[in-house]
Design a protein around this motif. Structure first.
Motif, PDB file in Angstrom:
ATOM      1  N   VAL A 281       3.482   6.585 -18.041  1.00  0.00           N
ATOM      2  CA  VAL A 281       2.241   6.944 -17.345  1.00  0.00           C
ATOM      3  C   VAL A 281       1.904   5.881 -16.300  1.00  0.00           C
ATOM      4  CG1 VAL A 281      -0.263   7.202 -17.624  1.00  0.00           C
ATOM      5  CG2 VAL A 281       1.302   8.375 -19.182  1.00  0.00           C
ATOM      6  N   GLY A 282       2.004   4.600 -16.682  1.00  0.00           N
ATOM      7  CA  GLY A 282       1.726   3.534 -15.725  1.00  0.00           C
ATOM      8  C   GLY A 282       2.680   3.544 -14.549  1.00  0.00           C
ATOM      9  N   LEU A 283       3.928   3.943 -14.788  1.00  0.00           N
ATOM     10  CA  LEU A 283       4.948   3.950 -13.740  1.00  0.00           C
ATOM     11  C   LEU A 283       4.783   5.121 -12.782  1.00  0.00           C
ATOM     12  CD1 LEU A 283       7.636   2.842 -12.561  1.00  0.00           C
ATOM     13  CD2 LEU A 283       8.834   4.287 -14.244  1.00  0.00           C
ATOM     14  N   ILE A 284       4.570   6.332 -13.310  1.00  0.00           N
ATOM     15  CA  ILE A 284       4.649   7.520 -12.456  1.00  0.00           C
ATOM     16  C   ILE A 284       3.315   7.924 -11.835  1.00  0.00           C
ATOM     17  CG2 ILE A 284       6.594   8.392 -13.796  1.00  0.00           C
ATOM     18  CD1 ILE A 284       4.726  10.469 -15.031  1.00  0.00           C
ATOM     19  N   PHE A 285       2.177   7.417 -12.361  1.00  0.00           N
ATOM     20  CA  PHE A 285       0.896   7.859 -11.809  1.00  0.00           C
ATOM     21  C   PHE A 285       0.768   7.566 -10.314  1.00  0.00           C
ATOM     22  CE2 PHE A 285      -3.609   7.265 -10.789  1.00  0.00           C
ATOM     23  CZ  PHE A 285      -4.097   8.519 -11.117  1.00  0.00           C
ATOM     24  N   PRO A 286       1.054   6.336  -9.844  1.00  0.00           N
ATOM     25  CA  PRO A 286       0.921   6.116  -8.388  1.00  0.00           C
ATOM     26  C   PRO A 286       1.918   6.940  -7.577  1.00  0.00           C
ATOM     27  CG  PRO A 286       1.889   4.196  -9.465  1.00  0.00           C
ATOM     28  CD  PRO A 286       1.406   5.101 -10.548  1.00  0.00           C
ATOM     29  N   ILE A 287       3.071   7.226  -8.155  1.00  0.00           N
ATOM     30  CA  ILE A 287       4.056   8.056  -7.464  1.00  0.00           C
ATOM     31  C   ILE A 287       3.538   9.490  -7.355  1.00  0.00           C
ATOM     32  CG2 ILE A 287       6.421   8.946  -7.540  1.00  0.00           C
ATOM     33  CD1 ILE A 287       7.172   6.407  -9.120  1.00  0.00           C
ATOM     34  N   MET A 288       2.937  10.002  -8.441  1.00  0.00           N
ATOM     35  CA  MET A 288       2.386  11.360  -8.422  1.00  0.00           C
ATOM     36  C   MET A 288       1.232  11.491  -7.432  1.00  0.00           C
ATOM     37  SD  MET A 288       2.433  12.119 -12.537  1.00  0.00           S
ATOM     38  CE  MET A 288       1.759  13.799 -12.441  1.00  0.00           C
ATOM     39  N   THR A 289       0.315  10.500  -7.439  1.00  0.00           N
ATOM     40  CA  THR A 289      -0.849  10.596  -6.549  1.00  0.00           C
ATOM     41  C   THR A 289      -0.463  10.404  -5.086  1.00  0.00           C
ATOM     42  OG1 THR A 289      -1.355   8.248  -6.954  1.00  0.00           O
ATOM     43  CG2 THR A 289      -2.522   9.881  -8.281  1.00  0.00           C
ATOM     44  N   ALA A 290       0.704   9.796  -4.838  1.00  0.00           N
ATOM     45  CA  ALA A 290       1.180   9.649  -3.458  1.00  0.00           C
ATOM     46  C   ALA A 290       1.773  10.945  -2.922  1.00  0.00           C
ATOM     47  CB  ALA A 290       2.217   8.532  -3.380  1.00  0.00           C
ATOM     48  N   SER A 291       2.113  11.869  -3.837  1.00  0.00           N
ATOM     49  CA  SER A 291       2.815  13.083  -3.412  1.00  0.00           C
ATOM     50  C   SER A 291       2.026  14.371  -3.649  1.00  0.00           C
ATOM     51  CB  SER A 291       4.164  13.187  -4.133  1.00  0.00           C
ATOM     52  OG  SER A 291       3.979  13.212  -5.536  1.00  0.00           O
ATOM     53  N   MET A 292       0.860  14.288  -4.325  1.00  0.00           N
ATOM     54  CA  MET A 292       0.056  15.490  -4.569  1.00  0.00           C
ATOM     55  C   MET A 292      -1.413  15.118  -4.703  1.00  0.00           C
ATOM     56  SD  MET A 292       0.857  16.420  -8.601  1.00  0.00           S
ATOM     57  CE  MET A 292       2.645  16.254  -8.466  1.00  0.00           C
ATOM     58  N   PRO A 293      -2.333  16.089  -4.566  1.00  0.00           N
ATOM     59  CA  PRO A 293      -3.762  15.775  -4.696  1.00  0.00           C
ATOM     60  C   PRO A 293      -4.084  15.163  -6.057  1.00  0.00           C
ATOM     61  CG  PRO A 293      -3.449  17.967  -3.777  1.00  0.00           C
ATOM     62  CD  PRO A 293      -2.095  17.495  -4.217  1.00  0.00           C
ATOM     63  N   GLN A 294      -5.044  14.232  -6.050  1.00  0.00           N
ATOM     64  CA  GLN A 294      -5.422  13.528  -7.271  1.00  0.00           C
ATOM     65  C   GLN A 294      -5.909  14.482  -8.348  1.00  0.00           C
ATOM     66  OE1 GLN A 294      -6.981   9.163  -7.412  1.00  0.00           O
ATOM     67  NE2 GLN A 294      -8.731  10.458  -6.995  1.00  0.00           N
ATOM     68  N   GLU A 295      -6.661  15.522  -7.938  1.00  0.00           N
ATOM     69  CA  GLU A 295      -7.173  16.482  -8.910  1.00  0.00           C
ATOM     70  C   GLU A 295      -6.029  17.215  -9.615  1.00  0.00           C
ATOM     71  OE1 GLU A 295      -8.084  16.293  -5.805  1.00  0.00           O
ATOM     72  OE2 GLU A 295     -10.228  15.792  -5.794  1.00  0.00           O
ATOM     73  N   ALA A 296      -4.949  17.492  -8.883  1.00  0.00           N
ATOM     74  CA  ALA A 296      -3.800  18.183  -9.474  1.00  0.00           C
ATOM     75  C   ALA A 296      -3.101  17.305 -10.500  1.00  0.00           C
ATOM     76  CB  ALA A 296      -2.824  18.607  -8.378  1.00  0.00           C
TER      77      ALA A 296
ATOM     78  N   GLU B 293       0.818  -1.224   0.000  1.00  0.00           N
ATOM     79  CA  GLU B 293       0.000   0.000   0.000  1.00  0.00           C
ATOM     80  C   GLU B 293       0.847   1.267   0.000  1.00  0.00           C
ATOM     81  OE1 GLU B 293      -0.435  -2.582   1.931  1.00  0.00           O
ATOM     82  OE2 GLU B 293      -2.536  -3.229   1.884  1.00  0.00           O
ATOM     83  N   ASN B 294       2.013   1.222   0.623  1.00  0.00           N
ATOM     84  CA  ASN B 294       2.870   2.404   0.707  1.00  0.00           C
ATOM     85  C   ASN B 294       4.123   2.280  -0.166  1.00  0.00           C
ATOM     86  OD1 ASN B 294       1.197   3.704   2.687  1.00  0.00           O
ATOM     87  ND2 ASN B 294       2.026   2.282   4.213  1.00  0.00           N
ATOM     88  N   ALA B 295       4.082   1.377  -1.142  1.00  0.00           N
ATOM     89  CA  ALA B 295       5.229   1.172  -2.031  1.00  0.00           C
ATOM     90  C   ALA B 295       4.849   1.623  -3.439  1.00  0.00           C
ATOM     91  CB  ALA B 295       5.669  -0.292  -2.025  1.00  0.00           C
ATOM     92  N   ALA B 296       4.697   2.949  -3.616  1.00  0.00           N
ATOM     93  CA  ALA B 296       4.196   3.486  -4.886  1.00  0.00           C
ATOM     94  C   ALA B 296       5.092   3.112  -6.065  1.00  0.00           C
ATOM     95  CB  ALA B 296       4.069   5.005  -4.788  1.00  0.00           C
ATOM     96  N   SER B 297       6.411   3.130  -5.864  1.00  0.00           N
ATOM     97  CA  SER B 297       7.328   2.827  -6.968  1.00  0.00           C
ATOM     98  C   SER B 297       7.188   1.379  -7.428  1.00  0.00           C
ATOM     99  CB  SER B 297       8.775   3.095  -6.545  1.00  0.00           C
ATOM    100  OG  SER B 297       8.971   4.463  -6.293  1.00  0.00           O
ATOM    101  N   LEU B 298       7.097   0.432  -6.468  1.00  0.00           N
ATOM    102  CA  LEU B 298       6.939  -0.975  -6.834  1.00  0.00           C
ATOM    103  C   LEU B 298       5.603  -1.207  -7.533  1.00  0.00           C
ATOM    104  CD1 LEU B 298       8.365  -3.057  -3.831  1.00  0.00           C
ATOM    105  CD2 LEU B 298       9.260  -2.911  -6.170  1.00  0.00           C
ATOM    106  N   VAL B 299       4.555  -0.570  -7.017  1.00  0.00           N
ATOM    107  CA  VAL B 299       3.242  -0.702  -7.658  1.00  0.00           C
ATOM    108  C   VAL B 299       3.301  -0.186  -9.092  1.00  0.00           C
ATOM    109  CG1 VAL B 299       0.861   0.165  -7.645  1.00  0.00           C
ATOM    110  CG2 VAL B 299       1.914  -0.625  -5.524  1.00  0.00           C
ATOM    111  N   GLY B 300       3.967   0.945  -9.290  1.00  0.00           N
ATOM    112  CA  GLY B 300       4.109   1.491 -10.636  1.00  0.00           C
ATOM    113  C   GLY B 300       4.869   0.569 -11.561  1.00  0.00           C
TER     114      GLY B 300
END
Length: 474
Positions: A411-426, A48-55
């Motif tokens: 896109v598949g790689l960085i999306f979970p990393i982006m949403t972990a560090s900023m609001p989803q709407e942004a 759940e807290n491993a955004a890079s691995l999930v990506g």
């Protein structure tokens, strides 16, 4: 030999076109299946807290596809389209099963699954390259547009199939759910393998290998008029001769010479924008997007991927209906503008009304998918197929495909990393800006190709002109 010929004669053109395009089901299934599997996989392996691995787990297939498409294109010229589709189906089956039986070894399990999915991506990339090539070489010229639409429909049908499978398996114990979701991808691969065993080889490939008698026989299965067969054989020979001459005179540097630069930038740019606009962020992560918006568990939100899949299938059918009624540029600009607004407006509304209903963003995502499904999704490849002059078509098409897969992977790689560090709407607002940039790119850098001959398009590129966005006669 006569018995074999009689057996082959029973193959209908419908059977050939169905299984010739069935590889799109594999392509679509593997794009979609991780959408439902990921929430269970995250819980089972505590990611759940491993955004890079999930990506990386999600995008590994696209990383492998970058190389699979290029490799399959070269090997199919040597061994044939049919044999390479069969090989792709075998690779797909093997690594789908290996994905489903991933060992539970802590963090090492994630790296195992990443490697296996990269190898699976070789087959996905191969299918994405081989299926359109095989279909275009088997279809009569007057049906190529509709059959291109059939390939797109197969892809989105594969995505919808994976979403339905995910939904049906969601009540199983978590570990069994994601393993079966990934492993069952072997079933459509097996169906493809058994179907393609009965398919003939492409007549174009047979002629390149000097087997004119077999090429004529294959054309007799899918063309009714003997005169049409003779004419097509002559046309294939002439085209093959021109391509050999073109390949002898061109190199990679030729793509960016003054004569071709305009058209290469246009085609490759559209292929890249299609992915960097963020569509795959929705397709891969919609349950997690809904979870972040509403607080509901992602594993309970697997109806939303089905909604997206239905929209995609309906959109592909709408495209087949409108494909020849509107200019390419018009559809791309209208679609891109609505897609961009669908991403940007939730951020604006949330800024103005902080208590916005969290499902508002999901509604706007559905609008995005609807317009993407009948504009940028199919038209990118229609335009790429039309825009490159013969002398550079092979290399330029390969370059466009590579940029498309690179965009899909990133896109598949960085999306979970982006949403972990900023609001989803942004995050979606950023993709929305890219959509608007795509509209401006089409407006300023892409010529209109509908209703124009390849020679006219090449002349526009040579003159650095731009075909006027008029409504040419069909």
């Amino acid at each position: 030999m006569n018995v074999m010929a009689k057996a082959e004669k029973k193959i209908s053109s419908a059977f050939i076109y169905f299984f010739g395009s069935f590889g799109g089901i594999l392509f679509g299934y593997d794009i979609g299946v991780m959408t439902g599997a990921l929430p269970f996989l995250q819980a089972d392996w505590h990611l759940e807290n491993a955004a890079s691995l999930v990506g990386w787990i999600t995008s590994a297939v696209m990383f492998g596809a970058i190389f699979g498409g290029a490799l399959a294109g070269q090997l199919s010229d040597k061994f044939g389209r049919r044999k390479m589709i069969l090989m792709s189906a075998i690779v797909f089956m093997v690594f789908s099963v290996l994905s489903g039986v991933s060992p539970d070894m802590g963090e090492a399990s994630a790296y195992y699954l990443i490697i296996v999915r990269m190898l699976l991506g070789l087959a996905v990339g191969a299918a994405s390259a081989l299926v359109p090539a095989y279909m275009s070489e088997m279809a009569p010229a007057k049906a190529r547009g509709r059959l291109s639409g059939l390939n797109q429909t197969m892809i989105v049908s594969g995505m919808l199939l994976s979403y339905v499978v995910d939904f049906l398996l969601k009540d199983l114990p978590g570990e069994w759910a994601w393993r079966l979701m990934l492993g069952l991808a072997a079933v459509p691969a097996l169906i493809l393998f058994l179907g393609v065993l009965r398919l003939p080889e492409s007549p174009r490939f047979l002629l390149r290998k000097g087997d004119e008698a077999q090429a004529r026989k294959v054309l007799s299965y899918i063309r009714k008029n003997p005169a049409e067969i003779d004419q097509e054989l002559a046309s294939i020979k002439e085209t093959a001769k021109e391509e050999r001459q073109a390949n002898q005179k061109t190199s990679w540097s030729t793509l960016f010479s003054g004569k071709y630069r305009y058209l290469v930038i246009a085609g490759v740019g559209v292929a890249a924008f299609q992915q960097f606009q963020g569509a795959n962020a929705i397709f891969y992560y919609i349950p997690l997007i809904v979870q972040k918006a509403t607080g509901q568990a992602a594993s309970s939100n697997l109806m939303w991927p089905i909604v997206q899949g239905v929209i995609l299938v309906v959109g592909s059918l709408v495209y087949m209906w409108i494909a020849d009624k509107f200019n390419r540029r018009t559809l791309l600009m209208v679609g891109g503008a609505v897609m961009g607004l669908s991403f940007i407006l939730p951020a604006v509304i949330n800024w103005m009304m902080p208590n916005m209903n969290p499902m508002t963003i999901v509604v706007f995502l559905c609008i995005y998918v609807a317009f993407y499904s009948f504009t940028w999704a199919p038209l990118t490849w229609v335009l790429v197929g039309e825009i490159f002059p013969l002398a550079i078509r092979g290399r330029a098409s390969g370059l466009a495909s590579s940029f498309n897969w690179i965009g899909s992977w990133l896109v598949g790689l960085i999306f979970p990393i982006m949403t972990a560090s900023m609001p989803q709407e942004a995050v979606f607002a950023i993709f929305g800006i890219i959509c608007i940039l795509g509209v401006l790119f089409v407006k300023t850098c892409v010529p209109e190709t509908r209703g124009h001959t390849l020679e006219e398009i090449e002349e526009q590129g040579t003159n650095h002109g731009r075909v006027k966005d008029s409504n040419p006669e069909n």
